[in-house]
Design an enzyme around this catalytic site. Structure first.
Site, PDB file in Angstrom:
ATOM      1  N   ALA A  56       3.644  -1.261   4.136  1.00 46.74           N
ATOM      2  CA  ALA A  56       2.785  -2.263   4.772  1.00 46.74           C
ATOM      3  C   ALA A  56       3.095  -3.687   4.352  1.00 46.74           C
ATOM      4  O   ALA A  56       2.193  -4.526   4.278  1.00 46.74           O
ATOM      5  CB  ALA A  56       1.296  -1.946   4.535  1.00 46.74           C
ATOM      6  N   GLY A  57       4.374  -3.976   4.103  1.00 47.35           N
ATOM      7  CA  GLY A  57       4.733  -5.334   3.681  1.00 47.35           C
ATOM      8  C   GLY A  57       4.318  -6.383   4.696  1.00 47.35           C
ATOM      9  O   GLY A  57       3.715  -7.402   4.344  1.00 47.35           O
ATOM     10  N   ASP A  63      -2.685  -1.461   9.496  1.00 47.14           N
ATOM     11  CA  ASP A  63      -2.882  -1.496   8.040  1.00 47.14           C
ATOM     12  C   ASP A  63      -3.515  -2.801   7.557  1.00 47.14           C
ATOM     13  O   ASP A  63      -3.829  -2.924   6.371  1.00 47.14           O
ATOM     14  CB  ASP A  63      -1.528  -1.328   7.325  1.00 47.14           C
ATOM     15  CG  ASP A  63      -1.016   0.104   7.395  1.00 47.14           C
ATOM     16  OD1 ASP A  63      -1.850   1.028   7.413  1.00 47.14           O
ATOM     17  OD2 ASP A  63       0.214   0.284   7.430  1.00 47.14           O
ATOM     18  N   LYS A  69       0.850  -1.210   0.000  1.00 53.04           N
ATOM     19  CA  LYS A  69       0.000   0.000   0.000  1.00 53.04           C
ATOM     20  C   LYS A  69       0.876   1.248   0.000  1.00 53.04           C
ATOM     21  O   LYS A  69       2.038   1.217   0.422  1.00 53.04           O
ATOM     22  CB  LYS A  69      -0.949   0.032   1.201  1.00 53.04           C
ATOM     23  CG  LYS A  69      -0.280   0.154   2.587  1.00 53.04           C
ATOM     24  CD  LYS A  69      -0.062   1.571   3.081  1.00 53.04           C
ATOM     25  CE  LYS A  69       1.070   1.657   4.069  1.00 53.04           C
ATOM     26  NZ  LYS A  69       1.339   2.772   4.837  1.00 53.04           N
TER      27      LYS A  69
HETATM   28  O1  C5P Z   1      -0.659  -0.913  14.211  1.00 54.38           O
HETATM   29  P1  C5P Z   1       0.767  -1.228  13.960  1.00 54.38           P
HETATM   30  O2  C5P Z   1       1.272  -2.346  14.833  1.00 54.38           O
HETATM   31  O3  C5P Z   1       1.097  -1.444  12.528  1.00 54.38           O
HETATM   32  O4  C5P Z   1       1.573   0.066  14.382  1.00 54.38           O
HETATM   33  C1  C5P Z   1       2.957   0.067  14.579  1.00 54.38           C
HETATM   34  C2  C5P Z   1       3.298   1.232  15.478  1.00 54.38           C
HETATM   35  O5  C5P Z   1       3.032   2.473  14.810  1.00 54.38           O
HETATM   36  C3  C5P Z   1       2.480   1.301  16.748  1.00 54.38           C
HETATM   37  O6  C5P Z   1       3.085   0.548  17.754  1.00 54.38           O
HETATM   38  C4  C5P Z   1       2.501   2.764  17.064  1.00 54.38           C
HETATM   39  O7  C5P Z   1       3.732   3.117  17.669  1.00 54.38           O
HETATM   40  C5  C5P Z   1       2.497   3.412  15.692  1.00 54.38           C
HETATM   41  N1  C5P Z   1       1.140   3.800  15.237  1.00 54.38           N
HETATM   42  C6  C5P Z   1       0.514   4.866  15.839  1.00 54.38           C
HETATM   43  N2  C5P Z   1      -0.732   5.241  15.409  1.00 54.38           N
HETATM   44  C7  C5P Z   1      -1.332   4.593  14.405  1.00 54.38           C
HETATM   45  C8  C5P Z   1      -0.709   3.501  13.768  1.00 54.38           C
HETATM   46  C9  C5P Z   1       0.543   3.121  14.210  1.00 54.38           C
HETATM   47  O8  C5P Z   1       1.051   5.479  16.764  1.00 54.38           O
HETATM   48  N3  C5P Z   1      -2.533   5.008  13.988  1.00 54.38           N
END
Ligand code: C5P
Length: 323
Positions: A132-133, A168, A18
Protein backbone atom coordinates in the site's frame (compact mmCIF):
# COMPACT_ATOMS: atom_id res chain seq x y z
CA UNK A 1 -9.15 42.39 16.37
CA UNK A 2 -5.84 41.58 14.71
CA UNK A 3 -5.06 38.15 13.44
CA UNK A 4 -1.46 37.39 14.25
CA UNK A 5 -1.04 33.65 13.65
CA UNK A 6 0.17 32.60 10.23
CA UNK A 7 -0.76 29.23 8.78
CA UNK A 8 2.08 26.72 8.32
CA UNK A 9 3.84 26.99 4.95
CA UNK A 10 5.17 23.46 5.11
CA UNK A 11 3.83 20.23 6.59
CA UNK A 12 5.72 16.91 6.62
CA UNK A 13 3.99 13.62 7.34
CA UNK A 14 5.48 10.14 7.79
CA UNK A 15 3.22 7.30 6.64
CA UNK A 16 3.70 3.59 7.33
CA UNK A 17 3.22 0.64 4.95
CA UNK A 18 0.56 -2.01 5.60
CA UNK A 19 0.55 -5.77 5.56
CA UNK A 20 -2.45 -8.10 5.36
CA UNK A 21 -2.25 -10.72 8.11
CA UNK A 22 -5.44 -12.27 6.77
CA UNK A 23 -7.07 -11.67 3.41
CA UNK A 24 -10.10 -13.70 2.31
CA UNK A 25 -11.74 -12.97 -1.04
CA UNK A 26 -15.47 -13.60 -0.80
CA UNK A 27 -16.23 -13.04 -4.50
CA UNK A 28 -16.78 -10.34 -7.12
CA UNK A 29 -19.13 -7.45 -6.32
CA UNK A 30 -21.57 -5.71 -8.63
CA UNK A 31 -19.16 -2.76 -8.90
CA UNK A 32 -16.37 -5.05 -10.17
CA UNK A 33 -14.33 -4.88 -6.97
CA UNK A 34 -13.87 -7.95 -4.81
CA UNK A 35 -15.60 -8.40 -1.49
CA UNK A 36 -12.93 -8.86 1.16
CA UNK A 37 -12.51 -9.78 4.79
CA UNK A 38 -9.02 -8.69 5.75
CA UNK A 39 -6.96 -7.97 8.86
CA UNK A 40 -4.45 -5.20 8.26
CA UNK A 41 -1.57 -3.89 10.29
CA UNK A 42 0.86 -1.04 9.70
CA UNK A 43 4.59 -1.85 9.77
CA UNK A 44 7.67 0.27 10.40
CA UNK A 45 8.53 0.99 6.75
CA UNK A 46 7.66 4.60 6.15
CA UNK A 47 7.42 7.09 3.31
CA UNK A 48 7.64 10.83 3.89
CA UNK A 49 5.20 13.19 2.21
CA UNK A 50 5.92 16.93 2.34
CA UNK A 51 3.56 19.67 1.27
CA UNK A 52 4.69 23.29 1.05
CA UNK A 53 3.37 26.57 -0.26
CA UNK A 54 5.71 28.23 -2.75
CA UNK A 55 6.33 31.90 -3.32
CA UNK A 56 5.33 34.81 -1.16
CA UNK A 57 1.67 35.22 -2.00
CA UNK A 58 -0.29 35.93 1.17
CA UNK A 59 -2.12 32.61 1.05
CA UNK A 60 -3.34 32.75 4.59
CA UNK A 61 -4.48 36.39 4.38
CA UNK A 62 -6.42 36.57 1.16
CA UNK A 63 -9.10 33.94 0.50
CA UNK A 64 -9.19 34.73 -3.24
CA UNK A 65 -5.64 33.42 -3.58
CA UNK A 66 -6.72 29.96 -2.61
CA UNK A 67 -9.42 29.61 -5.25
CA UNK A 68 -6.88 28.41 -7.76
CA UNK A 69 -3.97 26.24 -6.84
CA UNK A 70 -1.09 24.94 -8.90
CA UNK A 71 0.09 21.51 -7.74
CA UNK A 72 3.60 20.24 -8.42
CA UNK A 73 5.17 16.93 -7.43
CA UNK A 74 8.79 15.95 -6.78
CA UNK A 75 9.91 12.50 -5.79
CA UNK A 76 13.24 10.98 -4.94
CA UNK A 77 13.65 9.19 -8.29
CA UNK A 78 12.68 5.75 -6.96
CA UNK A 79 11.96 3.68 -10.10
CA UNK A 80 8.28 3.08 -10.81
CA UNK A 81 6.92 6.08 -8.85
CA UNK A 82 4.32 7.70 -11.15
CA UNK A 83 4.76 11.35 -12.11
CA UNK A 84 2.21 14.18 -12.12
CA UNK A 85 -1.47 13.32 -12.22
CA UNK A 86 -0.71 9.58 -12.37
CA UNK A 87 0.51 9.75 -8.81
CA UNK A 88 -2.08 9.20 -6.08
CA UNK A 89 -0.78 12.15 -4.04
CA UNK A 90 -1.62 14.54 -6.90
CA UNK A 91 -5.04 12.96 -7.23
CA UNK A 92 -5.45 13.30 -3.46
CA UNK A 93 -4.56 17.01 -3.74
CA UNK A 94 -7.05 17.55 -6.58
CA UNK A 95 -9.82 15.73 -4.70
CA UNK A 96 -9.25 17.55 -1.41
CA UNK A 97 -8.83 20.88 -3.23
CA UNK A 98 -12.14 20.37 -5.01
CA UNK A 99 -13.82 19.51 -1.69
CA UNK A 100 -12.45 22.78 -0.25
CA UNK A 101 -13.61 24.85 -3.23
CA UNK A 102 -10.26 25.21 -4.98
CA UNK A 103 -9.53 24.35 -8.56
CA UNK A 104 -6.22 22.83 -9.54
CA UNK A 105 -4.47 24.54 -12.44
CA UNK A 106 -1.79 23.17 -14.72
CA UNK A 107 1.84 24.11 -14.25
CA UNK A 108 1.88 26.70 -17.06
CA UNK A 109 -1.01 28.77 -15.82
CA UNK A 110 -0.77 32.30 -17.19
CA UNK A 111 -1.98 34.09 -14.12
CA UNK A 112 0.83 35.19 -11.86
CA UNK A 113 -1.35 35.27 -8.79
CA UNK A 114 -1.72 31.53 -8.51
CA UNK A 115 -0.33 29.90 -5.44
CA UNK A 116 1.74 26.73 -5.91
CA UNK A 117 1.59 23.80 -3.53
CA UNK A 118 4.67 21.65 -3.92
CA UNK A 119 4.33 18.00 -2.93
CA UNK A 120 7.39 15.82 -2.38
CA UNK A 121 7.62 12.11 -1.67
CA UNK A 122 10.57 10.25 -0.24
CA UNK A 123 10.09 6.47 -0.55
CA UNK A 124 11.02 3.55 1.66
CA UNK A 125 7.89 1.46 1.05
CA UNK A 126 8.27 -0.86 -1.98
CA UNK A 127 6.62 0.59 -5.11
CA UNK A 128 3.69 -1.56 -6.39
CA UNK A 129 4.84 -4.18 -3.90
CA UNK A 130 1.59 -5.08 -2.14
CA UNK A 131 2.29 -2.91 0.91
CA UNK A 132 0.00 0.00 0.00
CA UNK A 133 2.83 2.43 -0.69
CA UNK A 134 0.75 4.58 -3.05
CA UNK A 135 -2.23 4.50 -0.69
CA UNK A 136 -0.03 5.44 2.27
CA UNK A 137 1.33 8.41 0.32
CA UNK A 138 -2.22 9.46 -0.59
CA UNK A 139 -3.23 9.25 3.08
CA UNK A 140 -0.17 11.35 3.99
CA UNK A 141 -1.05 13.93 1.35
CA UNK A 142 -4.64 14.23 2.63
CA UNK A 143 -3.42 14.77 6.20
CA UNK A 144 -0.67 17.21 5.19
CA UNK A 145 -2.79 19.28 2.80
CA UNK A 146 -5.78 19.42 5.14
CA UNK A 147 -3.42 21.16 7.60
CA UNK A 148 -1.50 23.25 5.06
CA UNK A 149 -4.66 24.53 3.42
CA UNK A 150 -6.55 24.93 6.69
CA UNK A 151 -9.23 22.55 5.38
CA UNK A 152 -10.52 21.61 8.82
CA UNK A 153 -11.92 18.25 7.62
CA UNK A 154 -12.30 15.60 10.32
CA UNK A 155 -11.03 12.03 10.11
CA UNK A 156 -14.35 10.66 8.81
CA UNK A 157 -14.42 13.24 6.02
CA UNK A 158 -10.82 12.44 5.07
CA UNK A 159 -11.64 8.72 5.15
CA UNK A 160 -14.55 9.26 2.76
CA UNK A 161 -12.28 11.14 0.34
CA UNK A 162 -9.64 8.46 0.81
CA UNK A 163 -12.01 5.68 -0.22
CA UNK A 164 -12.43 7.46 -3.58
CA UNK A 165 -8.67 7.27 -4.10
CA UNK A 166 -8.05 3.61 -3.25
CA UNK A 167 -9.33 0.74 -1.16
CA UNK A 168 -6.40 0.86 1.29
CA UNK A 169 -6.41 4.62 1.87
CA UNK A 170 -9.00 4.63 4.71
CA UNK A 171 -6.90 2.09 6.64
CA UNK A 172 -3.71 4.04 5.91
CA UNK A 173 -5.35 7.14 7.44
CA UNK A 174 -5.97 5.20 10.65
CA UNK A 175 -3.01 2.81 10.94
CA UNK A 176 -2.60 0.32 13.79
CA UNK A 177 -4.40 -3.00 13.46
CA UNK A 178 -7.81 -3.28 11.84
CA UNK A 179 -10.42 -5.59 10.40
CA UNK A 180 -11.68 -4.33 7.05
CA UNK A 181 -14.61 -5.53 4.99
CA UNK A 182 -16.41 -4.56 1.79
CA UNK A 183 -13.87 -3.31 -0.76
CA UNK A 184 -11.50 -3.03 2.20
CA UNK A 185 -12.66 0.47 3.04
CA UNK A 186 -14.91 -0.35 6.05
CA UNK A 187 -12.31 -0.33 8.78
CA UNK A 188 -12.64 -1.19 12.49
CA UNK A 189 -9.65 -1.21 14.86
CA UNK A 190 -8.95 -4.52 16.63
CA UNK A 191 -6.94 -5.38 19.73
CA UNK A 192 -3.26 -6.17 19.27
CA UNK A 193 -0.86 -6.89 22.12
CA UNK A 194 2.90 -6.93 21.76
CA UNK A 195 5.11 -6.38 18.75
CA UNK A 196 5.98 -8.61 15.83
CA UNK A 197 9.17 -8.76 13.77
CA UNK A 198 9.22 -9.32 10.03
CA UNK A 199 11.63 -9.96 7.21
CA UNK A 200 10.40 -8.27 4.05
CA UNK A 201 11.68 -9.84 0.82
CA UNK A 202 11.72 -7.40 -2.10
CA UNK A 203 12.11 -9.04 -5.50
CA UNK A 204 12.77 -6.99 -8.60
CA UNK A 205 9.77 -5.86 -10.61
CA UNK A 206 6.20 -5.03 -9.75
CA UNK A 207 2.88 -6.81 -9.78
CA UNK A 208 -0.25 -5.08 -11.00
CA UNK A 209 -3.04 -5.41 -8.43
CA UNK A 210 -5.81 -5.60 -11.10
CA UNK A 211 -3.87 -8.39 -12.87
CA UNK A 212 -3.55 -10.36 -9.64
CA UNK A 213 -7.30 -10.02 -9.05
CA UNK A 214 -7.90 -11.14 -12.67
CA UNK A 215 -5.76 -14.23 -12.05
CA UNK A 216 -7.83 -14.87 -8.91
CA UNK A 217 -11.03 -14.56 -11.03
CA UNK A 218 -9.71 -17.06 -13.56
CA UNK A 219 -8.45 -19.73 -11.19
CA UNK A 220 -9.74 -19.33 -7.64
CA UNK A 221 -13.02 -19.79 -5.76
CA UNK A 222 -14.54 -17.53 -3.09
CA UNK A 223 -13.45 -18.39 0.43
CA UNK A 224 -15.64 -18.60 3.53
CA UNK A 225 -12.70 -18.56 5.93
CA UNK A 226 -13.04 -16.34 9.02
CA UNK A 227 -10.21 -14.42 10.70
CA UNK A 228 -10.86 -15.81 14.21
CA UNK A 229 -7.44 -17.46 14.62
CA UNK A 230 -5.62 -14.26 13.59
CA UNK A 231 -7.73 -12.07 15.89
CA UNK A 232 -7.11 -14.45 18.82
CA UNK A 233 -3.33 -14.49 18.15
CA UNK A 234 -3.25 -10.69 17.98
CA UNK A 235 -5.23 -10.26 21.18
CA UNK A 236 -2.77 -12.46 23.11
CA UNK A 237 0.36 -11.29 21.28
CA UNK A 238 1.19 -14.91 20.38
CA UNK A 239 3.66 -14.75 17.47
CA UNK A 240 3.69 -18.50 16.93
CA UNK A 241 -0.10 -18.64 16.62
CA UNK A 242 -0.04 -15.57 14.37
CA UNK A 243 2.51 -17.17 12.05
CA UNK A 244 0.43 -20.34 11.77
CA UNK A 245 -2.74 -18.37 11.01
CA UNK A 246 -1.44 -16.06 8.23
CA UNK A 247 -3.77 -16.29 5.20
CA UNK A 248 -3.69 -14.57 1.82
CA UNK A 249 -6.21 -15.73 -0.78
CA UNK A 250 -4.39 -13.63 -3.39
CA UNK A 251 -1.19 -15.62 -2.90
CA UNK A 252 -1.94 -18.42 -5.44
CA UNK A 253 -2.85 -15.76 -8.03
CA UNK A 254 0.35 -13.79 -7.32
CA UNK A 255 2.42 -17.00 -7.55
CA UNK A 256 0.91 -17.81 -10.97
CA UNK A 257 2.18 -14.46 -12.24
CA UNK A 258 5.47 -14.63 -10.32
CA UNK A 259 6.45 -18.29 -9.68
CA UNK A 260 9.84 -17.09 -8.40
CA UNK A 261 8.17 -15.78 -5.23
CA UNK A 262 7.80 -19.40 -4.05
CA UNK A 263 11.60 -19.52 -3.64
CA UNK A 264 11.41 -16.49 -1.36
CA UNK A 265 8.69 -18.13 0.76
CA UNK A 266 10.75 -21.35 0.93
CA UNK A 267 13.83 -19.42 2.05
CA UNK A 268 11.84 -17.79 4.84
CA UNK A 269 10.35 -21.10 5.96
CA UNK A 270 13.77 -22.79 5.70
CA UNK A 271 15.15 -20.08 7.97
CA UNK A 272 12.58 -20.95 10.64
CA UNK A 273 9.96 -18.25 9.97
CA UNK A 274 6.84 -18.71 12.11
CA UNK A 275 4.86 -18.05 8.94
CA UNK A 276 5.58 -16.81 5.42
CA UNK A 277 3.13 -15.16 3.07
CA UNK A 278 2.92 -12.92 0.00
CA UNK A 279 2.07 -9.36 1.07
CA UNK A 280 -1.32 -8.29 -0.36
CA UNK A 281 -1.17 -8.60 -4.14
CA UNK A 282 2.64 -9.03 -4.04
CA UNK A 283 5.35 -9.32 -5.10
CA UNK A 284 6.78 -8.46 -1.64
CA UNK A 285 6.96 -11.51 0.65
CA UNK A 286 6.84 -11.49 4.44
CA UNK A 287 8.35 -13.81 7.01
CA UNK A 288 7.30 -13.59 10.65
CA UNK A 289 10.36 -13.93 12.89
CA UNK A 290 10.73 -15.08 16.50
CA UNK A 291 12.69 -11.93 17.44
CA UNK A 292 14.30 -8.81 15.99
CA UNK A 293 17.60 -10.72 15.58
CA UNK A 294 15.84 -13.60 13.87
CA UNK A 295 14.22 -11.10 11.46
CA UNK A 296 17.73 -9.98 10.40
CA UNK A 297 18.70 -13.62 9.74
CA UNK A 298 15.53 -14.22 7.74
CA UNK A 299 16.09 -11.01 5.78
CA UNK A 300 19.58 -12.25 4.80
CA UNK A 301 18.15 -15.63 3.75
CA UNK A 302 15.39 -14.14 1.59
CA UNK A 303 17.74 -11.55 0.04
CA UNK A 304 19.90 -14.42 -1.23
CA UNK A 305 17.08 -15.68 -3.45
CA UNK A 306 15.02 -12.54 -4.16
CA UNK A 307 17.79 -9.94 -4.26
CA UNK A 308 16.76 -7.41 -1.63
CA UNK A 309 15.18 -7.36 1.80
CA UNK A 310 14.45 -5.24 4.83
CA UNK A 311 13.36 -5.83 8.38
CA UNK A 312 10.28 -4.27 9.89
CA UNK A 313 8.23 -4.45 13.06
CA UNK A 314 4.51 -4.17 13.63
CA UNK A 315 2.16 -2.68 14.56
CA UNK A 316 3.13 0.88 13.61
CA UNK A 317 0.75 3.80 14.11
CA UNK A 318 -0.91 5.94 11.48
CA UNK A 319 0.33 9.04 9.66
CA UNK A 320 2.64 11.09 11.90
CA UNK A 321 3.16 14.81 11.69
CA UNK A 322 6.84 15.77 11.56
CA UNK A 323 6.64 19.55 11.53
O1 C5P B 1 -8.94 0.36 -4.76
P1 C5P B 1 -7.67 0.32 -5.53
O2 C5P B 1 -7.61 1.37 -6.61
O3 C5P B 1 -6.45 0.32 -4.68
O4 C5P B 1 -7.67 -1.08 -6.27
C1 C5P B 1 -6.79 -1.38 -7.32
C2 C5P B 1 -7.40 -2.50 -8.13
O5 C5P B 1 -7.45 -3.70 -7.35
C3 C5P B 1 -8.84 -2.26 -8.55
O6 C5P B 1 -8.88 -1.57 -9.76
C4 C5P B 1 -9.37 -3.65 -8.68
O7 C5P B 1 -8.95 -4.22 -9.91
C5 C5P B 1 -8.63 -4.41 -7.59
N1 C5P B 1 -9.41 -4.52 -6.33
C6 C5P B 1 -10.50 -5.35 -6.29
N2 C5P B 1 -11.21 -5.47 -5.13
C7 C5P B 1 -10.84 -4.80 -4.03
C8 C5P B 1 -9.72 -3.94 -4.04
C9 C5P B 1 -9.01 -3.82 -5.22
O8 C5P B 1 -10.85 -5.98 -7.29
N3 C5P B 1 -11.53 -4.97 -2.90
Amino acid sequence: MTHTSRAARRVDVCVPAKINLFLAVRGVRDDGYHELVTVLQTVSLRDRVSASLEGDLPFDQHPSVRRRMRISLDHDGTPGVPDGGDNLVVRAAALLGERLGMSAVEAVAQAARVQTTRLAISKTIPVAGGMAGGSADAAGALVALNLLWGGGLDVDELRELGSQLGSDVPFCLAGGTALATGRGTAVAQVLCRGAFHWAVGRPDGHLSTPEVYQAWDAHERPSTMEPDAILAALSTGDAEALGAALVNDLQPAALRLRPDLADGLDALRGGGALGAVVSGSGPTVLGLARSADHAVELADAVAEVLGRSQVASSPAGGPELLR
